[in-house]
Design an enzyme around this catalytic site. Sequence first.
Site, PDB file in Angstrom:
ATOM      1  N   ARG A  44     -21.413  64.413  92.569  1.00  0.00           N
ATOM      2  CA  ARG A  44     -22.100  63.993  93.575  1.00  0.00           C
ATOM      3  C   ARG A  44     -21.352  64.012  95.022  1.00  0.00           C
ATOM      4  NH1 ARG A  44     -22.615  57.993  90.988  1.00  0.00           N
ATOM      5  NH2 ARG A  44     -20.761  58.695  89.980  1.00  0.00           N
TER       6      ARG A  44
ATOM      7  N   HIS B 167     -14.762  49.432  92.329  1.00  0.00           N
ATOM      8  CA  HIS B 167     -14.402  48.959  90.894  1.00  0.00           C
ATOM      9  C   HIS B 167     -12.826  48.620  90.634  1.00  0.00           C
ATOM     10  CE1 HIS B 167     -18.799  49.663  89.878  1.00  0.00           C
ATOM     11  NE2 HIS B 167     -18.381  50.950  89.980  1.00  0.00           N
TER      12      HIS B 167
END
Length: 367
Positions: free
Chosen positions: A15, A96
């Site tokens: 990505r 995260h």
Amino acid sequence: MRVGVPTEIKVAERRVGMTDDGVADLTRAGHAVYVQSGAGEGVSIPDAQYEAAGATIVADADAVFDSADLIIKVKEPQLVECEKLTPRHTLFTYLHLAADKPQAEALCASGCTAIAYETITAPEGGLPLLRPMSQVAGRLSVQVGAHLLESAAGGRGLLLSGVPGVGAAKVVILGGGVAGTNALQMALGARADVTLFEKSVARLEALDLDYGTQTALRYSSHNAIAAAVADADLIIGTVLIPGAAAPKLITRDMLGDMKKGTVLVDVSIDQGGCFETSRPTTHKEPTYEVDGVVHYCVANMPGGVARTSTFALTNATLPYVHRLASGGLDLLTHDAYFQEGVNVHDGKVTHEAVAEALEMPFAPYAA
């Protein structure tokens, strides 16, 4: 504002932080955008398309970080990228941190401001920048699980839908949020036999209105989950506590009651995983077995469908990038929902759930 888009370097991450359409929007608004050469190759956006959109193509990551003040990424920075960050940088990406203390410490040491897509909230509730990737991961979890149930992949040799005269595979979904609901839709579309567990009674009631005649909706408790997974063929874990580590809903002991070839897909792995036996894997080596149970714990699942994910992510993040590029960090003092995304600032952890999960000092954000 000078905006930078580096090439992602996490293993098998294809990505990119922004599409050429997103770049065009920013340059039309007067911002300078620096894109690392080859950053879009994994999603079929060549350098020439970025240049046509107004970007400046630079040779390497060092040039991106040197040129830009606002860094737009997809995945958490690897430690070598953290070393490129300085107090003048604002990093906008998925972080995260609750499952990654080394990254948190490196970001604090850099002095940068690190804003996490996954902890930004919205006035109407929910996590607007996590939502698109949760949709992708939820849908992909069923696609991946169906493949892993095949004999050649180590599964029980089951077709998810069954065929006339042969029953469908039994799918258990843990969590009824965005990822869980999207997994439910896909599993039902594949004619699987689905049971979904959710802790929120209000959410169960909402799901019942849409899916109550098609699936078994159960309140999440240890004993109920233990009984269901013993008979399951595919178990998908999607539970999420914003900013915090995921609770362990499947214990090691439960694996002993499962059938050989049962498949576990842990969508929650970015936040530490909701299975006690989970450990992060990659797209290159996505699975492993414990007690004959197949585990899929890829920490960047949406990267497996990189083009779909990149366009969905840019659609969601671009309005926030525009606001950061135009207003800088000052806008955060007037937007409590956007401010929830600030995880690290001025060398300190500024998100309480992250600090608690990492056992690090918490310091409320102050511009």
